[in-house]
Scaffold this active site. Structure first.
Site, PDB file in Angstrom:
ATOM      1  N   ILE A 155      -9.094   8.538 -14.569  1.00  0.00           N
ATOM      2  CA  ILE A 155     -10.129   9.152 -14.437  1.00  0.00           C
ATOM      3  C   ILE A 155     -10.428  10.403 -15.275  1.00  0.00           C
ATOM      4  O   ILE A 155     -11.467  10.584 -15.928  1.00  0.00           O
ATOM      5  CB  ILE A 155     -10.066   9.741 -12.887  1.00  0.00           C
ATOM      6  CG1 ILE A 155     -10.193   8.581 -11.909  1.00  0.00           C
ATOM      7  CG2 ILE A 155     -11.239  10.767 -12.477  1.00  0.00           C
ATOM      8  CD1 ILE A 155      -9.640   8.913 -10.489  1.00  0.00           C
ATOM      9  N   SER A 233      -9.108  15.155  -6.823  1.00  0.00           N
ATOM     10  CA  SER A 233      -7.875  14.305  -6.723  1.00  0.00           C
ATOM     11  C   SER A 233      -7.234  14.457  -5.506  1.00  0.00           C
ATOM     12  O   SER A 233      -7.401  13.149  -4.639  1.00  0.00           O
ATOM     13  CB  SER A 233      -6.928  14.926  -7.896  1.00  0.00           C
ATOM     14  OG  SER A 233      -5.774  13.755  -7.930  1.00  0.00           O
ATOM     15  N   ARG A 234      -6.355  15.192  -5.071  1.00  0.00           N
ATOM     16  CA  ARG A 234      -5.801  15.398  -3.609  1.00  0.00           C
ATOM     17  C   ARG A 234      -5.405  16.796  -3.422  1.00  0.00           C
ATOM     18  O   ARG A 234      -5.213  17.663  -4.086  1.00  0.00           O
ATOM     19  CB  ARG A 234      -4.356  14.642  -3.834  1.00  0.00           C
ATOM     20  CG  ARG A 234      -4.178  13.079  -3.705  1.00  0.00           C
ATOM     21  CD  ARG A 234      -4.926  12.495  -2.528  1.00  0.00           C
ATOM     22  NE  ARG A 234      -4.767  11.115  -2.413  1.00  0.00           N
ATOM     23  CZ  ARG A 234      -5.641  10.123  -2.748  1.00  0.00           C
ATOM     24  NH1 ARG A 234      -7.060  11.200  -3.203  1.00  0.00           N
ATOM     25  NH2 ARG A 234      -5.516   9.074  -2.847  1.00  0.00           N
ATOM     26  N   ASP A 258     -13.621  17.695  -3.655  1.00  0.00           N
ATOM     27  CA  ASP A 258     -14.001  16.513  -2.710  1.00  0.00           C
ATOM     28  C   ASP A 258     -12.592  16.035  -1.895  1.00  0.00           C
ATOM     29  O   ASP A 258     -12.893  15.167  -1.056  1.00  0.00           O
ATOM     30  CB  ASP A 258     -14.077  15.294  -3.914  1.00  0.00           C
ATOM     31  CG  ASP A 258     -14.549  14.362  -3.241  1.00  0.00           C
ATOM     32  OD1 ASP A 258     -15.523  14.244  -2.356  1.00  0.00           O
ATOM     33  OD2 ASP A 258     -14.037  13.036  -3.408  1.00  0.00           O
ATOM     34  N   GLU A 263      -7.376  17.570   5.139  1.00  0.00           N
ATOM     35  CA  GLU A 263      -8.653  16.782   5.489  1.00  0.00           C
ATOM     36  C   GLU A 263      -8.570  15.623   6.423  1.00  0.00           C
ATOM     37  O   GLU A 263      -9.505  15.134   7.016  1.00  0.00           O
ATOM     38  CB  GLU A 263      -9.090  16.048   4.003  1.00  0.00           C
ATOM     39  CG  GLU A 263      -8.294  14.934   3.528  1.00  0.00           C
ATOM     40  CD  GLU A 263      -8.990  14.442   2.266  1.00  0.00           C
ATOM     41  OE1 GLU A 263      -9.358  15.246   1.305  1.00  0.00           O
ATOM     42  OE2 GLU A 263      -8.800  13.203   2.198  1.00  0.00           O
ATOM     43  N   HIS A 295     -14.511  13.685   0.455  1.00  0.00           N
ATOM     44  CA  HIS A 295     -13.821  12.655  -0.183  1.00  0.00           C
ATOM     45  C   HIS A 295     -14.877  11.207  -0.415  1.00  0.00           C
ATOM     46  O   HIS A 295     -14.499  10.254   0.105  1.00  0.00           O
ATOM     47  CB  HIS A 295     -12.515  12.151   0.815  1.00  0.00           C
ATOM     48  CG  HIS A 295     -11.428  11.526  -0.069  1.00  0.00           C
ATOM     49  ND1 HIS A 295     -10.031  12.148   0.204  1.00  0.00           N
ATOM     50  CD2 HIS A 295     -11.473  10.734  -1.098  1.00  0.00           C
ATOM     51  CE1 HIS A 295      -9.236  11.321  -0.701  1.00  0.00           C
ATOM     52  NE2 HIS A 295     -10.143  10.485  -1.303  1.00  0.00           N
ATOM     53  N   GLN A 296     -15.785  11.669  -1.041  1.00  0.00           N
ATOM     54  CA  GLN A 296     -16.749  10.479  -1.100  1.00  0.00           C
ATOM     55  C   GLN A 296     -16.839  10.151  -2.811  1.00  0.00           C
ATOM     56  O   GLN A 296     -17.704   9.467  -3.202  1.00  0.00           O
ATOM     57  CB  GLN A 296     -18.261  11.061  -1.042  1.00  0.00           C
ATOM     58  CG  GLN A 296     -18.844  12.065  -1.683  1.00  0.00           C
ATOM     59  CD  GLN A 296     -20.442  12.323  -1.172  1.00  0.00           C
ATOM     60  OE1 GLN A 296     -20.540  13.160  -0.254  1.00  0.00           O
ATOM     61  NE2 GLN A 296     -21.395  11.681  -2.023  1.00  0.00           N
ATOM     62  N   ALA A 297     -16.073  10.744  -3.659  1.00  0.00           N
ATOM     63  CA  ALA A 297     -15.921  10.589  -5.098  1.00  0.00           C
ATOM     64  C   ALA A 297     -16.043   8.963  -5.491  1.00  0.00           C
ATOM     65  O   ALA A 297     -16.483   8.472  -6.333  1.00  0.00           O
ATOM     66  CB  ALA A 297     -14.852  11.527  -5.875  1.00  0.00           C
ATOM     67  N   PHE A 298     -15.029   8.432  -4.885  1.00  0.00           N
ATOM     68  CA  PHE A 298     -15.072   6.912  -4.850  1.00  0.00           C
ATOM     69  C   PHE A 298     -15.892   6.134  -4.468  1.00  0.00           C
ATOM     70  O   PHE A 298     -16.144   4.905  -4.832  1.00  0.00           O
ATOM     71  CB  PHE A 298     -13.724   6.486  -4.086  1.00  0.00           C
ATOM     72  CG  PHE A 298     -13.829   6.110  -2.517  1.00  0.00           C
ATOM     73  CD1 PHE A 298     -13.796   7.317  -1.880  1.00  0.00           C
ATOM     74  CD2 PHE A 298     -14.322   5.085  -2.172  1.00  0.00           C
ATOM     75  CE1 PHE A 298     -14.291   7.214  -0.351  1.00  0.00           C
ATOM     76  CE2 PHE A 298     -14.166   5.017  -0.641  1.00  0.00           C
ATOM     77  CZ  PHE A 298     -14.273   6.151  -0.020  1.00  0.00           C
TER      78      PHE A 298
HETATM   79  P1  NAD Z   1      -3.806   7.720 -13.415  1.00  0.00           P
HETATM   80  O1  NAD Z   1      -2.429   7.390 -12.831  1.00  0.00           O
HETATM   81  O2  NAD Z   1      -4.620   6.753 -14.236  1.00  0.00           O
HETATM   82  O3  NAD Z   1      -3.831   9.202 -13.984  1.00  0.00           O
HETATM   83  C1  NAD Z   1      -2.929  10.159 -13.495  1.00  0.00           C
HETATM   84  C2  NAD Z   1      -2.455  11.064 -14.688  1.00  0.00           C
HETATM   85  O4  NAD Z   1      -1.850  12.068 -14.234  1.00  0.00           O
HETATM   86  C3  NAD Z   1      -1.545  10.258 -15.847  1.00  0.00           C
HETATM   87  O5  NAD Z   1      -1.958  10.200 -16.848  1.00  0.00           O
HETATM   88  C4  NAD Z   1      -0.260  11.117 -15.239  1.00  0.00           C
HETATM   89  O6  NAD Z   1       0.513  11.048 -16.548  1.00  0.00           O
HETATM   90  C5  NAD Z   1      -0.888  12.207 -15.044  1.00  0.00           C
HETATM   91  N1  NAD Z   1       0.237  13.118 -14.519  1.00  0.00           N
HETATM   92  C6  NAD Z   1       1.524  12.480 -13.767  1.00  0.00           C
HETATM   93  N2  NAD Z   1       2.187  13.955 -13.232  1.00  0.00           N
HETATM   94  C7  NAD Z   1       1.683  14.919 -13.811  1.00  0.00           C
HETATM   95  C8  NAD Z   1       1.746  16.162 -13.841  1.00  0.00           C
HETATM   96  N3  NAD Z   1       3.098  16.534 -13.219  1.00  0.00           N
HETATM   97  N4  NAD Z   1       1.103  17.093 -14.599  1.00  0.00           N
HETATM   98  C9  NAD Z   1      -0.169  16.583 -15.164  1.00  0.00           C
HETATM   99  N5  NAD Z   1      -0.482  15.526 -15.257  1.00  0.00           N
HETATM  100  C10 NAD Z   1       0.528  14.286 -14.720  1.00  0.00           C
HETATM  101  O7  NAD Z   1      -4.709   8.112 -11.929  1.00  0.00           O
HETATM  102  P2  NAD Z   1      -6.170   8.090 -11.835  1.00  0.00           P
HETATM  103  O8  NAD Z   1      -6.619   6.891 -11.507  1.00  0.00           O
HETATM  104  O9  NAD Z   1      -6.853   8.739 -12.913  1.00  0.00           O
HETATM  105  O10 NAD Z   1      -6.495   8.818 -10.593  1.00  0.00           O
HETATM  106  C11 NAD Z   1      -5.979  10.251 -10.293  1.00  0.00           C
HETATM  107  C12 NAD Z   1      -5.907  10.880  -9.126  1.00  0.00           C
HETATM  108  O11 NAD Z   1      -7.365  10.909  -8.284  1.00  0.00           O
HETATM  109  C13 NAD Z   1      -5.243   9.838  -8.024  1.00  0.00           C
HETATM  110  O12 NAD Z   1      -3.932  10.139  -8.157  1.00  0.00           O
HETATM  111  C14 NAD Z   1      -5.730  10.043  -6.688  1.00  0.00           C
HETATM  112  O13 NAD Z   1      -5.039  11.173  -6.028  1.00  0.00           O
HETATM  113  C15 NAD Z   1      -7.176  10.606  -7.338  1.00  0.00           C
HETATM  114  N6  NAD Z   1      -8.302   9.929  -6.690  1.00  0.00           N
HETATM  115  C16 NAD Z   1      -9.504  10.601  -5.716  1.00  0.00           C
HETATM  116  C17 NAD Z   1     -10.505   9.895  -5.456  1.00  0.00           C
HETATM  117  C18 NAD Z   1     -11.458  10.448  -4.896  1.00  0.00           C
HETATM  118  O14 NAD Z   1     -12.269   9.686  -4.036  1.00  0.00           O
HETATM  119  N7  NAD Z   1     -11.619  11.679  -4.663  1.00  0.00           N
HETATM  120  C19 NAD Z   1     -10.512   8.460  -5.928  1.00  0.00           C
HETATM  121  C20 NAD Z   1      -9.490   7.793  -6.773  1.00  0.00           C
HETATM  122  C21 NAD Z   1      -8.403   8.605  -7.014  1.00  0.00           C
END
Ligand code: NAD
Length: 336
Positions: A155, A233-234, A258, A263, A295-298
Site C-alpha cells: 500500500i 492502517s490499524r 479510516d 473500532e 474502515h472502508q479503504a478496502f
Molecule cells: P505490507 O506487508 O505489504 O507492507 C507493510 C510494510 O510495513 C512493509 O514494508 C514492512 O517492512 C513495514 N513495516 C513493518 N514493521 C515496520 C515498522 N516497525 N516500522 C515501519 N515499517 C514497518 O502490507 P500492506 O498490504 O501495505 O498493508 C499495510 C497495512 O494496511 C496492513 O498491515 C493493514 O493493517 C492495513 N490495511 C488496511 C486496510 C483498510 O481497509 N483500512 C486494508 C488493508 C490493509
C-alpha cells in the site's frame, strides 16, 4: 468444507457466494461478530472465516479448537487480531489474504488527504445548503509539500507513487527499503527526520508490538505545527488520547482516519439511532479538522472479488492438503 462465515454482511454473501461457484464449499453466513459468546456456533464447522474485528484471542481459539474447526480463513490482510501462538499450540492453521487491492487503500488514503486539505466534505454540505461562501475552505497546494510515508509495502509504495504524481516531495521510513519507492523518487530517512520534516504523515505499516502507539505524545512533539496525520492502517498505531491533545493545541492541523483503536464496538454497524458510548470517539467527531471513515479503504468491487477468491482458495488448498502459500505463523511477526 463446511465454512462458518462470521461478521457476514450482504456484500460478503454476494462476493463469497459468487466465488464459491468455483470452489463448492458449504458456506454458512453468520451475522454475529466472532467472540467468546458466538464461538460455540462454529462447533460443526471445519473452517471459520473471520474479518478484522472478529475476536481471535486464546479463549475464542480454545472454543473453536474444541469443536471441528481446524482452519481460520481470514478475509483480511492484517492478522494483528489473531493470537498466533495460541492458534499454533491448539493445532489451528491460520491463512490470510495478503494483497487484495493495495490500490483501493492507497486511493482512499489520498482521498482523505484531498478532502481534508480542500474541505470537500464541508463544501459538499455547504453548497447543498445554498451557502456558496468560501470562508474556512482555504487549502494548500500539494505540489512541493513534503509527505512522509511510514511503511512502504504494497500500500505504502502506491501512496508514494500517487503523491509523486502530485509533485510532492516524499520521505519514507520502513524497516526494509523498497527499491520501487526509491525509483519513484522517495527518499528513505530515519523516522524522527520524517516526522520533523513532513507536512503530511501517512501510516502504512502493520500493527505489531514495535508499531503499537507509534504516534504518541513524544512523536507528535517532533512533528511540524499544523501537520496532517492520516491513518488507514490499524487504529492502535496511534495513541488517540495524545492525538486529541495535539488537536486541541493545534499541533495537528488535519486528521484523517479510516481506522480507530476501539473500532470493533462501532464500525461496520449502523449506530445512528443510538447514543455512542465511546467518549474518546465522540470527542474526535467534534473537531472541524477531523475526517473519519469507518474502515472502508478496502471497499471496492475489485478488492471484494479478490478477497473472496483468495479466501476460498485458501480453504480449498487446506482441504486438498496443498501447500498453504498464505499461511501466517507465530514465528513470522509477533502478534499483539
Ligand atoms: P505490507 O506487508 O505489504 O507492507 C507493510 C510494510 O510495513 C512493509 O514494508 C514492512 O517492512 C513495514 N513495516 C513493518 N514493521 C515496520 C515498522 N516497525 N516500522 C515501519 N515499517 C514497518 O502490507 P500492506 O498490504 O501495505 O498493508 C499495510 C497495512 O494496511 C496492513 O498491515 C493493514 O493493517 C492495513 N490495511 C488496511 C486496510 C483498510 O481497509 N483500512 C486494508 C488493508 C490493509
Amino acid at each position: 468444507m463446511k465454512v462458518a462465515v462470521f461478521s457476514a454482511k450482504p456484500y460478503d454473501r454476494q462476493y463469497l457466494s459468487g466465488a464459491n461457484q468455483r470452489h463448492a464449499h458449504e458456506l454458512t453466513f453468520l451475522e454475529p461478530r466472532l467472540s467468546v459468546e458466538s464461538a460455540p456456533l462454529a462447533h460443526p464447522y471445519q473452517t471459520v472465516c473471520a474479518f478484522v474485528n472478529d475476536v481471535l484471542d486464546a479463549p475464542v481459539l480454545r472454543i473453536l479448537a474444541a469443536g471441528a474447526t481446524r482452519l481460520i480463513a481470514l478475509r483480511s490482510a492484517g492478522f494483528n487480531h489473531v493470537d498466533l501462538a495460541a492458534a499454533d499450540s491448539l493445532g489451528l492453521v491460520v491463512c490470510r489474504v495478503p494483497a487484495y487491492s493495495p490500490a483501493a487503500v492507497a486511493e482512499h488514503t489520498v482521498g482523505l488527504i484531498l478532502s481534508l486539505n480542500r474541505r470537500l466534505h464541508k463544501a459538499f454540505a455547504r453548497v447543498r445548503d445554498g451557502n456558496f461562501s468560501l470562508d474556512g475552505l482555504l487549502g494548500f497546494d500539494l505540489a512541493d509539500r513534503t509527505a512522509g510515508v511510514v511503511g512502504t509495502g504494497q500500500i505504502g509504495q502506491r501512496v508514494v507513487r500517487i503523491l509523486r504524481g502530485f509533485d510532492c516531495q516524499v520521505l519514507a521510513y520502513d524497516v526494509v527499503r523498497n527499491a520501487e519507492c526509491e525509483a519513484a523518487g522517495a527518499r528513505y530517512v530515519a523516522l524522527d527526520e520524517l516526522l520533523a520534516r513532513s507536512d503530511i504523515v501517512t501510516l502504512h505499516c502493520p500493527l505489531v508490538s514495535e508499531t503499537h502507539h507509534l504516534i504518541n505524545g513524544e512523536s507528535l512533539r517532533r512533528m511540524k505545527p499544523g501537520v496532517m496525520l492520516i491513518n488507514t492502517s490499524r487504529g492502535a498505531l496511534v495513541d488517540t488520547a495524545s492525538v486529541i491533545r495535539a488537536l486541541k493545541q493545534g499541533k495537528i492541523g488535519y486528521l484523517g482516519l479510516d481506522v480507530y483503536e476501539e473500532e470493533a464496538e462501532l464500525f461496520f454497524e449502523d449506530h445512528s439511532a443510538h447514543v455512542i458510548q465511546d467518549d474518546v470517539f465522540t470527542r474526535l467527531l467534534t473537531f472541524p479538522n477531523v475526517l473519519i471513515t469507518a474502515h472502508q479503504a478496502f471497499f471496492t468491487r475489485e478488492a471484494l472479488e479478490r478477497i473472496a477468491e483468495t479466501t476460498l482458495g485458501n480453504v480449498t488448498a487446506f482441504e486438498r492438503g496443498e501447500k498453504l502459500v498464505n499461511e501466517v505463523r507465530a514465528s513470522g511477526r509477533r502478534a499483539i
